[in-house]
Design a protein around this motif. Structure first.
Motif, mmCIF file in Angstrom:
data_model
loop_
_atom_site.group_PDB
_atom_site.id
_atom_site.type_symbol
_atom_site.label_atom_id
_atom_site.label_comp_id
_atom_site.label_asym_id
_atom_site.label_seq_id
_atom_site.Cartn_x
_atom_site.Cartn_y
_atom_site.Cartn_z
ATOM 1 N N GLY B 262 0.831 -1.205 0.000
ATOM 2 C CA GLY B 262 0.000 0.000 0.000
ATOM 3 C C GLY B 262 0.867 1.257 0.000
ATOM 4 N N GLY B 263 2.166 1.086 0.251
ATOM 5 C CA GLY B 263 3.091 2.221 0.232
ATOM 6 C C GLY B 263 3.597 2.624 1.607
ATOM 7 N N GLY B 264 3.104 1.941 2.636
ATOM 8 C CA GLY B 264 3.544 2.278 3.983
ATOM 9 C C GLY B 264 4.801 1.545 4.385
ATOM 10 N N ILE B 265 5.585 2.183 5.276
ATOM 11 C CA ILE B 265 6.688 1.486 5.950
ATOM 12 C C ILE B 265 6.622 1.856 7.425
ATOM 13 C CG2 ILE B 265 9.170 1.044 6.101
ATOM 14 C CD1 ILE B 265 9.491 2.019 3.241
ATOM 15 N N LEU B 266 6.603 0.828 8.265
ATOM 16 C CA LEU B 266 6.640 1.026 9.706
ATOM 17 C C LEU B 266 8.082 0.794 10.138
ATOM 18 C CD1 LEU B 266 4.313 -0.929 12.207
ATOM 19 C CD2 LEU B 266 6.679 -0.356 12.699
ATOM 20 N N ALA B 267 8.714 1.803 10.763
ATOM 21 C CA ALA B 267 10.100 1.651 11.215
ATOM 22 C C ALA B 267 10.179 1.946 12.700
ATOM 23 C CB ALA B 267 11.010 2.586 10.427
ATOM 24 N N THR B 268 11.148 1.307 13.339
ATOM 25 C CA THR B 268 11.261 1.448 14.795
ATOM 26 C C THR B 268 12.736 1.448 15.191
ATOM 27 O OG1 THR B 268 10.728 0.399 16.898
ATOM 28 C CG2 THR B 268 10.826 -1.065 14.991
ATOM 29 N N VAL B 269 13.178 2.527 15.819
ATOM 30 C CA VAL B 269 14.570 2.625 16.244
ATOM 31 C C VAL B 269 14.609 2.390 17.741
ATOM 32 C CG1 VAL B 269 16.668 4.010 16.145
ATOM 33 C CG2 VAL B 269 14.824 4.414 14.487
ATOM 34 N N PRO B 270 15.157 1.243 18.177
ATOM 35 C CA PRO B 270 15.084 0.888 19.596
ATOM 36 C C PRO B 270 15.475 2.046 20.521
ATOM 37 C CG PRO B 270 16.044 -0.927 18.375
ATOM 38 C CD PRO B 270 15.862 0.212 17.410
ATOM 39 N N ASN B 271 14.603 2.341 21.454
ATOM 40 C CA ASN B 271 14.825 3.355 22.487
ATOM 41 C C ASN B 271 14.890 4.779 21.949
ATOM 42 O OD1 ASN B 271 15.107 1.210 24.423
ATOM 43 N ND2 ASN B 271 17.111 0.856 23.480
ATOM 44 N N LYS B 272 14.670 4.970 20.676
ATOM 45 C CA LYS B 272 14.762 6.311 20.117
ATOM 46 C C LYS B 272 13.451 6.817 19.524
ATOM 47 C CE LYS B 272 19.731 6.375 19.270
ATOM 48 N NZ LYS B 272 20.761 6.152 18.238
ATOM 49 N N MET B 273 12.862 6.067 18.577
ATOM 50 C CA MET B 273 11.677 6.622 17.917
ATOM 51 C C MET B 273 10.948 5.579 17.069
ATOM 52 S SD MET B 273 13.433 8.884 14.844
ATOM 53 C CE MET B 273 14.432 9.796 16.011
ATOM 54 N N GLY B 274 9.687 5.913 16.788
ATOM 55 C CA GLY B 274 8.926 5.183 15.780
ATOM 56 C C GLY B 274 8.793 6.095 14.576
#
Lengths: 308, 308, 308, 308
Positions: B262-274
């Motif tokens: 659909g064009g989305g990307i979910l990213a997650t940087v441990p202890n820093k940010m979504g």
């Protein structure tokens, strides 16, 4: 920390019996499979102390763990961009010495630098006019990384590898037939020597510490590996470092690592520490059976999982 | 940060033309491919601020990014141990909807939870007596993760997926034939709905922030996902999150992420940010072409690479 | 000849114990595996006599041997050219129900009409507005070929096939997803019925005799199958008729034949005779273990090898 | 018959432009692709007359057609039973030089004697203490089969094959690594020479005539090949003789045949005739494009289809 490492080595000796030493070459089959040792170079101490336990200073053949060193050199001798025009960086989902990797996926080059086909390409990218010159450069660089002047090629491992290396020879000729390498026999000669380098758990921990420290030697402060190359290597260690057990290792342990069938595992926790493990009894995937357990316990007890 | 995000969105719009919207279902083919947006939930601020730019609040179909949510639920409903007796966690080296994954490697179960075969198994492990009940639970959980009560199934995407989902149906019957699932049509119905959930870049950023924050909502302090499950999910995002581009993404960007067509990307940087990205123009691997570039620039400018 | 057949049946009973009845559906698992029979319709006699021995008139499920009849009908209903634009005629080198055939070879259609995927396509090419009408036509044609008005669908075999046919369903949906068939469930329903037709060794021998006689009934003189279609079918029986044992059968026996997991083998010696064998104990490849031995002995004693 | 052959050669010249000469080795790429010839040794005449037309006496490299000769010798030097404990006889469904044949099907040996891997094994089974001695025996035997004392190795083809034979080398080392052959370089040297033997269409027709005549020379009456070995070879020619076009050739032409990338096709119609064709312009599968058409027309006009 010494106490912790001693405890962990003792507690994990029971797993040795779940595996066996590698038998594909006679010289490896003779290794005492009851050995187990661990070493840590801890960057979190201001003076970067080394800790160890068990058979931490026993020598063994580096085998596939040398792929880390060769990849660093190939990238330093050329550039990461150049190297990754010759090989991919995707995990392959096939056994480590399979010739299927390229064929079935219709790829123009091997999937990644840690399967044998990719590692042979990587060796061919190291500067040097022949196997001798390249081997000397690899030895020099490994001595520098480990601060160990005794690093050398174990002659009988090398000869054993060379004599029985027909699957690697098959891979190499397949790649020659597709224009990816030249001088097959010279490249293989150097590749077999690279795999036969003698190291200890301490040596691997020191290499891991430099990678963890963004390429700077924690002892001398010298920049030995460019930072971007360290980052790349650590990421490939996570996706491809433990053969077909890489995903499982990432899930349960979460530390960049590269194993070898000699029983060694080089692990590196970014900004925290380098770890070297030695335990020649291997699981079905070719990884040190007790060594993996030691890393799992270390990851839990010292909270080292990079995905946490 | 708002300025940075605006700059990054504008600078990366030029990559949109290198890709195309997904066309395998009519409902996706109609999406405006010039959209591009990004959102960040920053855990480093004491009050956890949200930043965004571009089309950050446009709705789109979650598609494969839903596999992250479903995997979390399956592990919470059962246990990680139980789930990983039903599917593997190894990257597969095959295209995402290929039936080869199991067959060729002679594996008794799908390689990992992010290829379609594995994701269908995962859906079958979510508690609920039928597709309706399971879908409601997935929607409830997604609303909780995103703090967005408007989360719903996009009806025409769901019907489109269902009408054209023959390859997934083929995978499901293959697995039924091997005793891995039952009730194929009911499981697929729920799977197609799961893939058709409406989200925005902000929604994805919030889910990423919870994963980054070890499962605790940065807004309410509530523990929403057990910490060990967060760690597992982030590791699988690195090894398998971007289809056959996962290794490349790990090398060049180094952030746990999961994309969707659909064009989305979910990213997650441990202890820093979504981080949530939305850009429906896809590259050949099925990942948002400009979205990947935005994440690369963010990784560089904010020093987010977990392998650094 | 009767004496010879009795002798051959008795001599080859000892091979029954080297195999087992098919167990993938309950209705086949219940068959008495000690049955063994053979029938010959000999064209070399002026009055075309029938010879037989053992369980030559016991009924059994035709299973894959029906692929011969369906292929003839599909070619007669359309044309050989039309049919072979939808499927290939190359031996596949894969197990008979494998979905790999198309995928791995990157072929746009199944390898040949005798693997399950190809046979499902073939069924879809038989004229008739639905499964009922097509099944009736297949039964009518089979009655004509065998001169046996009792030919019918064995209900419990059909229901068993239908209930457990998930791998075939997987193949069919895969092909639907690639635009090769429509109406998956209707085609499969007819395919499962086609496989569940009741026949005897005599029935198979009569079909073989018509094929051997260039399509002309040796009893009535009527042209039942066009000559070119007979030739095509006999050639495919040689290259693909016995699953992954086809090459071995061609080398050692040299007679066009098609087996079924019900234990039947339909064999046809051009211009000489049709042979039907029934022996439900199967070898590892799915062919009648004693039936293959009977054909080998017949080929030797009557000098039937077409490659001689 | 001379008139018929002249007519057929002329009528099929138009197909030459649909193909190209082989280019994988320089020595083959230089061949004039407009050549086309045919020869027949007819057993049906009491005095076994030879007929020919076009470039029937032009020399060319035998290439894969030599696999027929080598297989006959390996079976005569050992026994068919011995040979088929080392290689299979199943058609493989893969391109002729693919290393996948063994790997993917998990077979302990190559699929059949006409794929390169199998042909290398076959060469290794020919008696002789080294490549020289074996090559001399192959030449002697070929001279006897063709009654042509000028049969020799074309030196520049041999050197070209040897210099560029890396894929064959890869296959050979793979098989050495699995214990199937020894002395890789010596076996390959002989294999490359075997493929570089000079023949004409007449030579191939004479070999075909002996096979058709159950191993007895139609000229001298001498038994040159045991009858059972002739039968075996003819059956494998049908199932595996034209690479991935074997099934198609069986369906449309129905004559045992073996092609080579030098442009030759050796065909043999049991009890009727041997046919040799030469046309170096190849189709996508590696078979003589006009040569296949000539055989198709001959099969129709002379009613040679063995499945008819």
């Amino acid at each position: 920390m010494f106490d912790l490492l001693n405890k962990i080595v003792n507690e994990n000796k029971k797993y040795i019996k779940n595996g066996h030493v590698a038998t594909y070459i006679p010289a490896l089959a003779e290794v005492d499979e009851n050995q187990l040792g661990v070493a840590i170079v801890d960057l979190r101490d201001c003076n970067c102390k080394e800790y160890f336990a068990g058979d931490y200073n026993k020598s063994f053949a580096i085998e596939s763990t040398s792929k880390v060193i060769a990849l660093i050199m190939a990238m330093m001798d050329n550039s990461p961009q150049y190297v990754f025009r010759k090989i991919g960086v995707e995990p392959s989902g096939f056994a480590f010495n399979s010739i299927l990797n390229m064929k079935i996926n219709n790829k123009p080059y091997p999937s990644n630098p840690f399967i044998n086909a990719g590692a042979i390409i990587v060796n061919s990218l190291i500067m040097g006019k022949n196997s001798n010159e390249k081997t000397n450069r690899i030895l020099e660089f490994t001595r520098k990384l480990t601060n160990n002047p005794n690093i050398h090629v174990i002659e009988d491992i090398y000869l054993s590898e060379k004599r029985t290396g027909d699957i690697n020879r098959s891979l190499a000729y397949y790649m020659k037939g597709h224009g990816l390498i030249d001088n097959v026999e010279d490249v293989l000669d150097c590749y077999f020597r690279q795999c036969s380098i003698s190291v200890t758990a301490i040596d691997l921990a020191r290499i891991g510490a430099i990678l963890a420290n963004k390429g700077v030697s924690p002892f001398t402060g010298e920049m030995i590996i460019p930072r971007d190359i360290c980052t790349i290597v650590k990421s490939i260690m996570v996706t491809c470092g433990l053969y077909d057990e890489s995903g499982d290792f990432a899930v349960h342990i979460g530390i960049p690592a590269k194993s070898g069938v000699g029983g060694g595992i080089l692990a590196t926790v970014p900004n925290k520490m380098g770890i070297g493990v030695f335990g020649p009894s291997l699981d079905a995937m070719g990884n040190s059976v007790a060594g993996v357990k030691i890393l799992q316990q270390l990851s839990n007890e010292l909270v080292l999982d990079i995905f946490d």
